[in-house]
Design a protein around this motif. Sequence first.
Motif, mmCIF file in Angstrom:
data_model
loop_
_atom_site.group_PDB
_atom_site.id
_atom_site.type_symbol
_atom_site.label_atom_id
_atom_site.label_comp_id
_atom_site.label_asym_id
_atom_site.label_seq_id
_atom_site.Cartn_x
_atom_site.Cartn_y
_atom_site.Cartn_z
ATOM 1 N N ASN A 1 0.827 -1.203 0.000
ATOM 2 C CA ASN A 1 0.000 0.000 0.000
ATOM 3 C C ASN A 1 0.865 1.257 0.000
ATOM 4 O O ASN A 1 0.606 2.208 -0.747
ATOM 5 C CB ASN A 1 -0.920 -0.007 1.226
ATOM 6 N N GLN A 2 1.894 1.254 0.855
ATOM 7 C CA GLN A 2 2.783 2.414 0.901
ATOM 8 C C GLN A 2 3.525 2.591 -0.418
ATOM 9 O O GLN A 2 3.678 3.714 -0.918
ATOM 10 C CB GLN A 2 3.774 2.265 2.054
ATOM 11 N N ILE B 1 2.600 1.484 -3.399
ATOM 12 C CA ILE B 1 1.663 1.892 -4.444
ATOM 13 C C ILE B 1 1.382 3.389 -4.342
ATOM 14 O O ILE B 1 1.410 4.116 -5.349
ATOM 15 C CB ILE B 1 0.350 1.089 -4.335
ATOM 16 N N ASN B 2 1.124 3.850 -3.129
ATOM 17 C CA ASN B 2 0.833 5.280 -2.956
ATOM 18 C C ASN B 2 2.025 6.129 -3.388
ATOM 19 O O ASN B 2 1.858 7.161 -4.052
ATOM 20 C CB ASN B 2 0.476 5.567 -1.498
ATOM 21 N N ARG B 3 3.251 5.676 -2.991
ATOM 22 C CA ARG B 3 4.429 6.452 -3.352
ATOM 23 C C ARG B 3 4.664 6.440 -4.860
ATOM 24 O O ARG B 3 4.929 7.489 -5.475
ATOM 25 C CB ARG B 3 5.657 5.892 -2.640
ATOM 26 N N GLN C 1 2.456 5.807 -7.237
ATOM 27 C CA GLN C 1 1.406 6.550 -7.932
ATOM 28 C C GLN C 1 1.612 8.043 -7.800
ATOM 29 O O GLN C 1 1.372 8.800 -8.744
ATOM 30 C CB GLN C 1 0.043 6.134 -7.387
ATOM 31 N N HIS C 2 2.071 8.483 -6.610
ATOM 32 C CA HIS C 2 2.352 9.903 -6.424
ATOM 33 C C HIS C 2 3.499 10.351 -7.332
ATOM 34 O O HIS C 2 3.419 11.406 -7.986
ATOM 35 C CB HIS C 2 2.697 10.166 -4.959
ATOM 36 N N ARG D 1 -3.574 -5.572 -5.763
ATOM 37 C CA ARG D 1 -2.455 -4.758 -5.296
ATOM 38 C C ARG D 1 -1.210 -5.021 -6.147
ATOM 39 O O ARG D 1 -0.474 -4.095 -6.497
ATOM 40 C CB ARG D 1 -2.148 -5.051 -3.825
ATOM 41 N N GLN E 1 -1.514 -3.264 -9.402
ATOM 42 C CA GLN E 1 -1.248 -1.839 -9.261
ATOM 43 C C GLN E 1 0.245 -1.562 -9.137
ATOM 44 O O GLN E 1 0.770 -0.604 -9.719
ATOM 45 C CB GLN E 1 -1.992 -1.293 -8.041
#
Length: 847
Positions: A386-387, A389-391, A393-394, A487, A490
């Motif tokens: 999750n971390q 993916i968020n990083r 994607q950002h 996940r 992604q």
Amino acid sequence: MANSANTSFFSSSWLYAGVAALLTFCLSYFQIFQPIEYLAYDRLLRVQSEAPDNEVVIIAMDEKSLQRFGPLPWPRDVHAQMINVLTQAQVTAIGYDVLFDKARDPSDKNLIQAVKNNKKIVFPVVIENLKQDGQLLELQPFAQLNQVTPSLGLVHFQLSDDNISRGVYLRGGLGEPFWRAFSAEVLDIANGEQEYILPLQEQKISKPSFDLKKIEQSQYVMIPFKEDKHFFKRISFVELLDNQEFAAELKDKVVFVGVTATAARNADFLPVPISRDGQIMPGVEINATLYHALKHEHYIVPINKWVIAILSALIVFCAFTLLPISLPRRNFYYFLLGILGVASLMWLALHLMHQWWPLVTPLIVMTTGYLFWVWRKVVGNMTFFNQTINRLQHEAANAIELERNTSLHDKFKFWHHLKLIKQWRSSDQREGVYQQSVPVLIDGKEWLLEPENLSKKEQRLFNKLLAQTLSKPVEHKQQLAGVIENRIVQVEDAITKMNFLRRFVEKSMDKLTDGVILADNDGQVFYSNIEANNLLPELRNKDQIDLLDILNGLTLVGNSNWQYLLKQVLLEGIGREIQAITSNKRDLKVGLSLLSNVAGKDFVIINLSDITTIKREQRRQLEMIDFISHDLRSPMTSILALLSRYQSHPEEFEEKQLSADIERLTRSSLSLAEHFLMLSRTESHIEIALYPVELLNSIDNALAVIMPLAKEKNIEIAFDFMAYDDIWLNANEDLLGRVITNLLTNAVKYSPQGSFVNLDIEQDSTGLRLRVQDQGEGIDKEQMTTIFKPFTRMQRHEMAKVKGIGLGLRFVRAAMLRFGGSVGVESEPGKGSCFILKFPASSIIED
């Protein structure tokens, strides 16, 4: 940060292993999983391979015997008869597993006499519960029989919590462990005069309770029951009595007599761990099995529970300590091997060491602990996913957007500006008629494109752009059902995009005409593009490169040093530009700049621009300026001086002579200017048109120019035009004519009067060579390398006052380079010189 992470990792894994080991110790010591331990023991016990015992024989009171003698108990004359048969057969010992606890009739005398005659018989002692007040009673043979019996042994098999008989105490009795086991007494008889000493003497009870309601027992062993039902030879009781031939087979054998018929009343059958006959076994066979185990020391000793608890804890501790340091994809196989290893250890201990190591508890803890550990890792990985993916994607959202939704109209408009297509329209538009339209299907819609008259290179470019337009972008994967799968998809999408951006940036950096070097704040180079590697070859093939080692290989222009410049950039964060020279004399412009606070770190960017050509051009311009300021100005100064004297003293000059002097000086200046302009044009980067030029025609024009000067010196120029066909070269007519003229001028100018100048042409598969041979003084070896430099003349020519400015050969060389060829010279002092114009085969134009 790395040390703290490692400390946290090890403390976490050690804590996990310690908790698992402590839990294992408690579970093992308190035997929480004892039923499963029993089950494992039973399964491992059945995995056996052993040859039948030929020393022990069981005399079976079976169904056939019941049919002859009726239900039990039988007349004691029958037993007396059997004992007599065994006595006559000279057996080693008899374990007669039949209880004669009461005197019955006169036939008891026959039994007593038979026992008295045998002297190798053992009768059982049985402990029975009277049930009225809970008191236990030891049942022995009746008194008269007891007196003549050589030995008595206790028959009392221990049942486990699951009511299965797995072992026996070798000593037992009411209130104190007085009696030895029945099989031990038989073994003592079989040993003869040598007394059999029971094993495990250290387990004796030091202080008996003497409580008649309590069975005192010691020296527990587990019986290695045999899976093979024919392990012991069996002879039917009635058959032995009827057929004395069987008695001959019993000599020197140990015989156990007992009930094997399941239909017999009060039959002594017990459930056992092996899987045959419904997992029940007659007591006589159990006694025979125990006898075999004691005889061959194959009895199984259960290990102390303290030892097992500690060993189990160590196994679990080692497993969970080693688990985190192994590769995750191999953990399952390592754990499976560990479980199989422990199971194999249990089997080896059981069958080879004859010890029972109940290690099922650590296997259970290892399995459940591994599942829990995997669950923790999955949760941790999901959090990390999750971390990540968020990083990603950002970062991807803020990165360069390479896939832009450009309209087809904008694409075609761009192609039109590039002169690739004339016009375009969709197939549903009726206006406009195209002569040579190309139908193209894009996204289900047909377009008509009319290309320009394209060359081969332009056609390849058009096809490439069209193919990229027709190619579909990579579709994103569909949403999957599982959370983890989604996940992962992604992460793959984000990583794919970031990898594409990384490759795009790397390839873009490699395509830069400037060199780029990246170094961290530790002074270590971690990236250099292709141009930087070309400029500084020491950047290649090194695992660790120190930035200052690279920079110190460059010579700074000016009074400074790299350490100071680099320190100032790190202190102030302000970029610097300096000039430096490489070891192979290339001029570089070096830019130093600071890239600060990227993920908490600073980086140094070094930009390398090759300015060798610029510096060379600057030096050439300075030389030209010096030339203009001296040689080109000298004739003008002379003209002004003549005019000044003429104005002051006109009577001293003749008008005709003055005009001739002014014309001579003016032509000298014009000649210098023409040479300078032609050389500047040739050496500049201005494109010069090349086209087919006929070589013989250029030679003829050059000869026409030089012939007046040759006639003045009575020099003959020889060239046979008739020996050659037309020769066409890819060149420039003006430049080629001046090249040949310059060589002929030098040949005539530096040859003595009355000499010869020869021209000839050689042509082969490698190209064409035009040779100009004179009979001058020749050129020294020391000056062979300098004659093509500008403003260079031989010293003896200057002393002889032969006119020249030193630009002719420089121009010849520059022009030949423009043609793709070269110029060479062969000369020896006193033998003349031969200048050779070399044209490659690619410059020759065939008919």
